[in-house]
Design a protein around this motif. Structure first.
Motif, PDB file in Angstrom:
ATOM      1  N   GLY A  29      36.805 -30.374 -15.797  1.00 48.96           N
ATOM      2  CA  GLY A  29      37.982 -29.667 -16.039  1.00 48.96           C
ATOM      3  C   GLY A  29      38.006 -29.240 -17.654  1.00 48.96           C
ATOM      4  O   GLY A  29      39.380 -29.514 -17.854  1.00 48.96           O
ATOM      5  N   LEU A  30      37.297 -29.083 -18.212  1.00 49.22           N
ATOM      6  CA  LEU A  30      37.441 -28.676 -19.544  1.00 49.22           C
ATOM      7  C   LEU A  30      37.336 -27.376 -19.845  1.00 49.22           C
ATOM      8  O   LEU A  30      36.994 -26.348 -19.280  1.00 49.22           O
ATOM      9  N   THR A  31      38.437 -27.083 -21.077  1.00 49.96           N
ATOM     10  CA  THR A  31      38.363 -25.809 -21.622  1.00 49.96           C
ATOM     11  C   THR A  31      38.328 -25.662 -23.040  1.00 49.96           C
ATOM     12  O   THR A  31      38.937 -26.486 -23.552  1.00 49.96           O
ATOM     13  N   GLY A  32      37.663 -25.060 -23.747  1.00 52.30           N
ATOM     14  CA  GLY A  32      37.585 -24.585 -25.164  1.00 52.30           C
ATOM     15  C   GLY A  32      36.367 -23.823 -25.577  1.00 52.30           C
ATOM     16  O   GLY A  32      35.859 -22.873 -24.669  1.00 52.30           O
ATOM     17  N   ILE A  33      36.259 -23.671 -26.857  1.00 55.29           N
ATOM     18  CA  ILE A  33      35.155 -22.637 -27.421  1.00 55.29           C
ATOM     19  C   ILE A  33      33.773 -23.256 -27.384  1.00 55.29           C
ATOM     20  O   ILE A  33      33.643 -24.670 -27.545  1.00 55.29           O
ATOM     21  N   ARG A  34      32.876 -22.539 -27.065  1.00 54.70           N
ATOM     22  CA  ARG A  34      31.631 -23.070 -27.096  1.00 54.70           C
ATOM     23  C   ARG A  34      30.581 -22.025 -28.104  1.00 54.70           C
ATOM     24  O   ARG A  34      31.252 -20.694 -27.993  1.00 54.70           O
ATOM     25  N   ARG A  35      29.842 -22.258 -28.834  1.00 57.20           N
ATOM     26  CA  ARG A  35      29.233 -21.667 -29.971  1.00 57.20           C
ATOM     27  C   ARG A  35      27.634 -21.277 -29.454  1.00 57.20           C
ATOM     28  O   ARG A  35      27.018 -22.272 -29.271  1.00 57.20           O
ATOM     29  N   TYR A  36      27.227 -20.104 -29.715  1.00 62.58           N
ATOM     30  CA  TYR A  36      25.945 -19.746 -29.300  1.00 62.58           C
ATOM     31  C   TYR A  36      25.234 -18.580 -30.357  1.00 62.58           C
ATOM     32  O   TYR A  36      26.064 -18.057 -31.254  1.00 62.58           O
ATOM     33  N   GLY A  37      23.918 -18.651 -30.443  1.00 60.56           N
ATOM     34  CA  GLY A  37      23.097 -17.298 -31.004  1.00 60.56           C
ATOM     35  C   GLY A  37      23.365 -16.231 -30.002  1.00 60.56           C
ATOM     36  O   GLY A  37      23.842 -16.418 -28.660  1.00 60.56           O
ATOM     37  N   PRO A  38      22.838 -15.153 -30.479  1.00 65.39           N
ATOM     38  CA  PRO A  38      23.164 -13.731 -29.827  1.00 65.39           C
ATOM     39  C   PRO A  38      22.207 -13.716 -28.483  1.00 65.39           C
ATOM     40  O   PRO A  38      22.611 -13.081 -27.650  1.00 65.39           O
ATOM     41  N   GLU A  39      21.335 -14.530 -28.295  1.00 63.73           N
ATOM     42  CA  GLU A  39      20.419 -14.834 -27.074  1.00 63.73           C
ATOM     43  C   GLU A  39      20.557 -16.197 -26.503  1.00 63.73           C
ATOM     44  O   GLU A  39      19.792 -16.612 -25.762  1.00 63.73           O
ATOM     45  N   GLY A  40      21.930 -16.793 -26.827  1.00 68.83           N
ATOM     46  CA  GLY A  40      22.268 -18.107 -26.128  1.00 68.83           C
ATOM     47  C   GLY A  40      21.514 -19.420 -26.777  1.00 68.83           C
ATOM     48  O   GLY A  40      21.746 -20.196 -26.283  1.00 68.83           O
ATOM     49  N   GLU A  41      20.917 -19.311 -28.139  1.00 66.05           N
ATOM     50  CA  GLU A  41      20.649 -20.194 -28.926  1.00 66.05           C
ATOM     51  C   GLU A  41      21.666 -21.410 -29.269  1.00 66.05           C
ATOM     52  O   GLU A  41      22.675 -20.918 -29.832  1.00 66.05           O
ATOM     53  N   ARG A  42      21.363 -22.515 -28.538  1.00 65.58           N
ATOM     54  CA  ARG A  42      22.396 -23.560 -28.972  1.00 65.58           C
ATOM     55  C   ARG A  42      22.435 -24.143 -30.443  1.00 65.58           C
ATOM     56  O   ARG A  42      23.530 -24.770 -30.702  1.00 65.58           O
ATOM     57  N   ARG A  43      21.405 -23.804 -31.050  1.00 69.20           N
ATOM     58  CA  ARG A  43      21.352 -24.432 -32.261  1.00 69.20           C
ATOM     59  C   ARG A  43      22.072 -23.299 -33.253  1.00 69.20           C
ATOM     60  O   ARG A  43      22.234 -23.822 -34.474  1.00 69.20           O
ATOM     61  N   LEU A  44      22.460 -22.269 -32.833  1.00 71.18           N
ATOM     62  CA  LEU A  44      23.019 -21.350 -33.558  1.00 71.18           C
ATOM     63  C   LEU A  44      24.678 -21.410 -33.323  1.00 71.18           C
ATOM     64  O   LEU A  44      25.167 -21.784 -32.262  1.00 71.18           O
ATOM     65  N   ASP A  45      25.435 -20.843 -34.310  1.00 71.80           N
ATOM     66  CA  ASP A  45      26.960 -20.446 -33.905  1.00 71.80           C
ATOM     67  C   ASP A  45      27.489 -19.257 -34.315  1.00 71.80           C
ATOM     68  O   ASP A  45      28.708 -19.104 -34.612  1.00 71.80           O
TER      69      ASP A  45
END
Length: 385
Positions: A169-185
């Protein structure tokens, strides 16, 4: 968003083009949480993003966005010159994403609204900042997704995270690289979860239960009242409840849907009902299990539950006597006491008067679902000692 959903769906169905402002980030004492929304069509506005502090500025920005068709991410905080001009007088900071909405820009809105109405889990992921296509949107459900955020890899990464957020039930910002890289923001993607309302299971068809059902509904729970006695468990006595179940409480709970957001209030006040019921309840993943009764009743209940085989760890989850110590006496006051404890546990408050505390008023994360210690409760709140 839920507050304005019916209005924006009417505008959308009528073919209108309107501005939708959504809180996507909050800092310090922000007045409204992520997901709060305001919609603007001409000189009409619905909803709120700040409780009044910056509504005028957001209204003007929404008009501009509708006119030029370009989404905007705008931050509002305390104004340097005049805290009443554009800033938040509470001292908080909010990020508001304002976008133009129409059938062309948001073709999935009708389906999203229908899912929310049917209490089906659905999340909407929108790029709000970064090098990607601002305003690009993907609708995520437990088994499928539609729309694209720009690349299949990014879509897959967001789908995984959005489904996890839906489950909680969470809502919020998630950050990614342009190809979905989770190590980038590089990209900021706002994921808004529309999970079904959390459930409040109220056991015991008594006057206290009627008051708890009313306040539970007010707080946004899907309320179920259960009692084994058909003469008392009726929709007429509990008009605010979403469901009224006539069944032995422990039998019902053994097959009921219970997750980490579920609240269980045991008001049966009779060992033959509440002991077998609590034996089941304390072994569920429920966020909260509370039981009404005096301290004498509580001690007797603990003895019976230990004899039934419950461990100290399981018993430590029990909030009994139920509620915060407000001095409550009437059913309505007791319901407020229970609601106060739920809010305290959800957001991690101290339960003390704000005049006795210092520092921030609002907290970023709640405690619902975490193990909790026994409550100090109220002495003899139900009048049996």
């Amino acid at each position: 968003m839920r507050d304005v959903l019916s209005q924006i769906v009417r505008w959308w169905e009528a073919g209108e083009r309107f501005g939708l402002a959504t809180v996507v980030g909050t800092f310090r004492s922000a007045p409204r949480p992520p997901g709060a929304a305001m919609a603007v069509l001409g000189d009409e506005a619905a909803g709120s993003v700040s409780g009044g502090c910056v509504e005028g500025a957001v209204y003007d920005l929404a008009q501009q966005v509708v006119a030029d068709g370009t989404p905007v991410l705008q931050r509002y905080g305390v104004s340097d010159d005049d805290a009443f001009s554009v800033g938040l007088t509470c001292g908080g900071v909010i990020d508001v994403f304002v976008e133009p909405v129409s059938r062309a820009t948001y073709p999935e809105l009708g389906e999203v609204a229908a899912s929310i109405e049917r209490r089906e889990p659905v999340a909407v992921a929108t790029i709000v900042a970064g090098p990607g296509p601002i305003g690009a949107r993907r609708v995520v459900r437990p088994g499928r997704g539609s729309g694209t955020l720009g690349s299949s890899r990014l879509d897959d990464a967001v789908d995984d995270d959005a489904r996890g957020m839906l489950a909680q039930g969470l809502t919020g910002i998630r950050r990614y690289g342009p190809e979905g890289e989770r190590r980038l923001d590089d990209l900021q993607i706002f994921v808004q979860s529309f999970a079904p309302s959390p459930r409040m299971l109220v056991f015991g068809a008594i006057d206290f239960a009627a008051a708890v059902a009313r306040i539970g509904k007010f707080l946004g729970y899907h309320v179920v009242v259960c009692d084994a006695r058909p003469v008392f468990a009726t929709s007429r006595r509990f008009p605010e409840a979403d469901e009224v179940v006539v069944k032995w409480p422990h039998d019902y709970l053994s097959t009921a849907e219970v997750d980490e957001r579920t609240v269980i209030c045991v008001l049966t006040h009779d060992p033959k009902f509440d002991v077998p019921l609590l034996e089941v309840a304390l072994r569920t993943p429920a966020a909260y299990v509370g039981a009404m009764g005096s301290r004498r009743t509580h001690d007797d209940r603990l003895r019976r539950l230990r004899e039934a085989g419950l461990t100290d760890a399981e018993l430590s989850r029990l909030r009994s006597p139920i509620g915060l110590d407000l001095g409550a006496r009437t059913p309505e006051e007791t319901a407020v006491s229970i609601a106060a404890e739920l809010i305290q546990l959800r957001w991690g408050g101290s339960g003390r008067a704000l005049t006795e505390t210092t520092g921030r008023i609002h907290r970023d994360a709640g405690l619902a679902g975490a193990p909790v210690a026994a409550s100090p409760g109220r002495e003899g709140a139900d009048g049996d000692g």
